[in-house]
Design a protein around this motif. Structure first.
Motif, PDB file in Angstrom:
ATOM      1  N   ASP A 238       0.840  -1.205   0.000  1.00  0.00           N
ATOM      2  CA  ASP A 238       0.000   0.000   0.000  1.00  0.00           C
ATOM      3  C   ASP A 238       0.874   1.253   0.000  1.00  0.00           C
ATOM      4  OD1 ASP A 238      -2.220  -1.655   0.176  1.00  0.00           O
ATOM      5  OD2 ASP A 238      -2.559  -1.275   2.301  1.00  0.00           O
ATOM      6  N   GLU A 239       1.886   1.253   0.858  1.00  0.00           N
ATOM      7  CA  GLU A 239       2.737   2.440   0.996  1.00  0.00           C
ATOM      8  C   GLU A 239       3.545   2.714  -0.270  1.00  0.00           C
ATOM      9  OE1 GLU A 239       4.586   5.839   2.798  1.00  0.00           O
ATOM     10  OE2 GLU A 239       2.643   4.853   2.848  1.00  0.00           O
ATOM     11  N   ASN A 240       4.095   1.689  -0.893  1.00  0.00           N
ATOM     12  CA  ASN A 240       4.863   1.917  -2.118  1.00  0.00           C
ATOM     13  C   ASN A 240       3.973   2.406  -3.258  1.00  0.00           C
ATOM     14  OD1 ASN A 240       7.348   1.352  -1.012  1.00  0.00           O
ATOM     15  ND2 ASN A 240       7.314  -0.789  -1.622  1.00  0.00           N
ATOM     16  N   ARG A 241       2.742   1.898  -3.325  1.00  0.00           N
ATOM     17  CA  ARG A 241       1.809   2.396  -4.339  1.00  0.00           C
ATOM     18  C   ARG A 241       1.461   3.855  -4.064  1.00  0.00           C
ATOM     19  NH1 ARG A 241      -0.243  -2.694  -3.279  1.00  0.00           N
ATOM     20  NH2 ARG A 241      -2.049  -1.861  -2.144  1.00  0.00           N
ATOM     21  N   ARG A 242       1.275   4.201  -2.798  1.00  0.00           N
ATOM     22  CA  ARG A 242       0.975   5.587  -2.427  1.00  0.00           C
ATOM     23  C   ARG A 242       2.125   6.510  -2.804  1.00  0.00           C
ATOM     24  NH1 ARG A 242       2.172   9.470   0.507  1.00  0.00           N
ATOM     25  NH2 ARG A 242       3.829   8.354   1.562  1.00  0.00           N
ATOM     26  N   ILE A 243       3.345   6.091  -2.506  1.00  0.00           N
ATOM     27  CA  ILE A 243       4.522   6.907  -2.824  1.00  0.00           C
ATOM     28  C   ILE A 243       4.649   7.111  -4.331  1.00  0.00           C
ATOM     29  CG2 ILE A 243       7.055   6.923  -2.804  1.00  0.00           C
ATOM     30  CD1 ILE A 243       6.859   5.489  -0.045  1.00  0.00           C
ATOM     31  N   TYR A 244       4.425   6.058  -5.096  1.00  0.00           N
ATOM     32  CA  TYR A 244       4.484   6.150  -6.565  1.00  0.00           C
ATOM     33  C   TYR A 244       3.469   7.171  -7.071  1.00  0.00           C
ATOM     34  CZ  TYR A 244       3.689   4.749 -11.435  1.00  0.00           C
ATOM     35  OH  TYR A 244       3.518   4.750 -12.792  1.00  0.00           O
ATOM     36  N   ARG A 245       2.250   7.081  -6.570  1.00  0.00           N
ATOM     37  CA  ARG A 245       1.206   8.008  -7.024  1.00  0.00           C
ATOM     38  C   ARG A 245       1.487   9.430  -6.550  1.00  0.00           C
ATOM     39  NH1 ARG A 245      -2.730   3.251  -5.406  1.00  0.00           N
ATOM     40  NH2 ARG A 245      -2.949   2.236  -7.435  1.00  0.00           N
ATOM     41  N   GLN A 246       2.036   9.562  -5.350  1.00  0.00           N
ATOM     42  CA  GLN A 246       2.396  10.892  -4.859  1.00  0.00           C
ATOM     43  C   GLN A 246       3.417  11.536  -5.794  1.00  0.00           C
ATOM     44  OE1 GLN A 246       3.147  11.605  -0.593  1.00  0.00           O
ATOM     45  NE2 GLN A 246       5.063  12.590  -1.199  1.00  0.00           N
ATOM     46  N   LEU A 247       4.376  10.752  -6.237  1.00  0.00           N
ATOM     47  CA  LEU A 247       5.384  11.252  -7.172  1.00  0.00           C
ATOM     48  C   LEU A 247       4.729  11.788  -8.448  1.00  0.00           C
ATOM     49  CD1 LEU A 247       8.439  11.479  -7.896  1.00  0.00           C
ATOM     50  CD2 LEU A 247       8.237   9.195  -8.855  1.00  0.00           C
ATOM     51  N   LEU A 248       3.742  11.057  -8.954  1.00  0.00           N
ATOM     52  CA  LEU A 248       3.041  11.511 -10.160  1.00  0.00           C
ATOM     53  C   LEU A 248       2.275  12.801  -9.921  1.00  0.00           C
ATOM     54  CD1 LEU A 248       1.393   8.238 -11.565  1.00  0.00           C
ATOM     55  CD2 LEU A 248       3.300   9.502 -12.558  1.00  0.00           C
ATOM     56  N   PHE A 249       1.455  12.816  -8.873  1.00  0.00           N
ATOM     57  CA  PHE A 249       0.512  13.915  -8.677  1.00  0.00           C
ATOM     58  C   PHE A 249       1.125  15.176  -8.103  1.00  0.00           C
ATOM     59  CE2 PHE A 249      -2.613  10.208  -7.936  1.00  0.00           C
ATOM     60  CZ  PHE A 249      -2.720  10.005  -9.299  1.00  0.00           C
TER      61      PHE A 249
ATOM     62  N   VAL B  59      -7.608  13.167 -14.624  1.00  0.00           N
ATOM     63  CA  VAL B  59      -6.880  11.955 -14.246  1.00  0.00           C
ATOM     64  C   VAL B  59      -7.893  10.889 -13.846  1.00  0.00           C
ATOM     65  CG1 VAL B  59      -5.234  10.915 -12.632  1.00  0.00           C
ATOM     66  CG2 VAL B  59      -4.866  13.230 -13.443  1.00  0.00           C
ATOM     67  N   ILE B  60      -7.754   9.704 -14.431  1.00  0.00           N
ATOM     68  CA  ILE B  60      -8.577   8.564 -14.039  1.00  0.00           C
ATOM     69  C   ILE B  60      -7.856   7.854 -12.901  1.00  0.00           C
ATOM     70  CG2 ILE B  60      -9.655   6.414 -14.762  1.00  0.00           C
ATOM     71  CD1 ILE B  60      -9.366   7.469 -17.680  1.00  0.00           C
ATOM     72  N   LEU B  61      -8.538   7.686 -11.780  1.00  0.00           N
ATOM     73  CA  LEU B  61      -7.948   7.092 -10.587  1.00  0.00           C
ATOM     74  C   LEU B  61      -8.511   5.702 -10.320  1.00  0.00           C
ATOM     75  CD1 LEU B  61      -8.331  10.201  -8.251  1.00  0.00           C
ATOM     76  CD2 LEU B  61      -6.293   9.522  -9.520  1.00  0.00           C
ATOM     77  N   PHE B  62      -7.701   4.863  -9.718  1.00  0.00           N
ATOM     78  CA  PHE B  62      -8.131   3.564  -9.203  1.00  0.00           C
ATOM     79  C   PHE B  62      -8.808   3.816  -7.854  1.00  0.00           C
ATOM     80  CE2 PHE B  62      -6.916  -0.472  -6.904  1.00  0.00           C
ATOM     81  CZ  PHE B  62      -7.733  -1.307  -7.643  1.00  0.00           C
ATOM     82  N   ASP B  63      -9.754   2.974  -7.476  1.00  0.00           N
ATOM     83  CA  ASP B  63     -10.508   3.148  -6.234  1.00  0.00           C
ATOM     84  C   ASP B  63      -9.601   3.415  -5.032  1.00  0.00           C
ATOM     85  OD1 ASP B  63     -13.050   2.935  -4.655  1.00  0.00           O
ATOM     86  OD2 ASP B  63     -11.959   1.244  -3.789  1.00  0.00           O
ATOM     87  N   GLU B  64      -8.543   2.639  -4.887  1.00  0.00           N
ATOM     88  CA  GLU B  64      -7.616   2.800  -3.761  1.00  0.00           C
ATOM     89  C   GLU B  64      -7.056   4.220  -3.708  1.00  0.00           C
ATOM     90  OE1 GLU B  64      -4.078   0.012  -2.415  1.00  0.00           O
ATOM     91  OE2 GLU B  64      -3.480   1.102  -4.215  1.00  0.00           O
ATOM     92  N   THR B  65      -6.796   4.804  -4.855  1.00  0.00           N
ATOM     93  CA  THR B  65      -6.146   6.109  -4.954  1.00  0.00           C
ATOM     94  C   THR B  65      -7.033   7.240  -4.447  1.00  0.00           C
ATOM     95  OG1 THR B  65      -5.159   5.216  -6.960  1.00  0.00           O
ATOM     96  CG2 THR B  65      -4.766   7.529  -6.522  1.00  0.00           C
ATOM     97  N   VAL B  66      -8.340   7.086  -4.597  1.00  0.00           N
ATOM     98  CA  VAL B  66      -9.277   8.127  -4.170  1.00  0.00           C
ATOM     99  C   VAL B  66      -9.104   8.448  -2.689  1.00  0.00           C
ATOM    100  CG1 VAL B  66     -11.742   8.649  -3.865  1.00  0.00           C
ATOM    101  CG2 VAL B  66     -10.936   7.563  -5.975  1.00  0.00           C
ATOM    102  N   TYR B  67      -8.713   7.461  -1.903  1.00  0.00           N
ATOM    103  CA  TYR B  67      -8.598   7.630  -0.456  1.00  0.00           C
ATOM    104  C   TYR B  67      -7.172   7.899   0.014  1.00  0.00           C
ATOM    105  CZ  TYR B  67     -13.116   5.522  -1.162  1.00  0.00           C
ATOM    106  OH  TYR B  67     -14.381   5.263  -1.617  1.00  0.00           O
ATOM    107  N   GLN B  68      -6.224   7.898  -0.901  1.00  0.00           N
ATOM    108  CA  GLN B  68      -4.830   8.096  -0.506  1.00  0.00           C
ATOM    109  C   GLN B  68      -4.490   9.570  -0.348  1.00  0.00           C
ATOM    110  OE1 GLN B  68      -2.928   5.756  -3.628  1.00  0.00           O
ATOM    111  NE2 GLN B  68      -2.419   4.190  -2.125  1.00  0.00           N
ATOM    112  N   LYS B  69      -3.447   9.811   0.445  1.00  0.00           N
ATOM    113  CA  LYS B  69      -2.999  11.174   0.741  1.00  0.00           C
ATOM    114  C   LYS B  69      -1.488  11.255   0.610  1.00  0.00           C
ATOM    115  CE  LYS B  69      -6.726  11.673   4.045  1.00  0.00           C
ATOM    116  NZ  LYS B  69      -7.121  11.840   5.417  1.00  0.00           N
ATOM    117  N   THR B  70      -0.985  12.475   0.477  1.00  0.00           N
ATOM    118  CA  THR B  70       0.454  12.689   0.476  1.00  0.00           C
ATOM    119  C   THR B  70       0.984  12.444   1.886  1.00  0.00           C
ATOM    120  OG1 THR B  70       0.230  15.027   1.004  1.00  0.00           O
ATOM    121  CG2 THR B  70       0.313  14.443  -1.342  1.00  0.00           C
TER     122      THR B  70
END
Length: 105
Positions: free
Chosen positions: A30-41, A54-65
């Motif tokens: 979960d954390e590595n996916r969050r970090i990857y997406r944080q880098l993008l956004f 941006v089209i997001l995956f369900d998990e991403t909607v709830y993630q934060k920096t």
């Protein structure tokens, strides 16, 4: 979509993210996916010059920096419209050979 701009498909599922991480020996957590997406956004604001949504995956909607800012807010602050992937992937199409259909809607 705004004229001259595109949509970023950042809707990789957990499995797809695992395929991206495997060649670079990054564990699919979960954390590595969050970090990857944080880098993008959180990349430079100039991304908004080319991307309107941006089209997001369900998990991403709830993630934060790491500072607690929701990814959706990061995108909105750049003038980018967040959306969510509504399908749940492909499954075999009953009665066919090698064809699939999308689950979801």
């Amino acid at each position: 979509v705004a004229p001259g701009k595109g949509i970023l498909a950042a809707d990789e599922s957990v499995g797809t993210m695992g395929k991206r991480f495997a060649p670079i020996a990054v564990e699919n957590t979960d954390e590595n996916r969050r970090i990857y997406r944080q880098l993008l956004f959180t990349s430079d604001n100039s991304m908004a010059e080319c991307i309107s949504g941006v089209i997001l995956f369900d998990e991403t909607v709830y993630q934060k920096t790491e500072d607690g800012t929701p990814f959706i807010k990061i995108l909105q602050d750049k003038g980018i419209i967040p959306g969510i992937k509504v399908d749940k992937g492909c499954v075999d199409l009953m009665g066919s050979e090698g064809e699939c259909t999308t689950q979801g809607l």
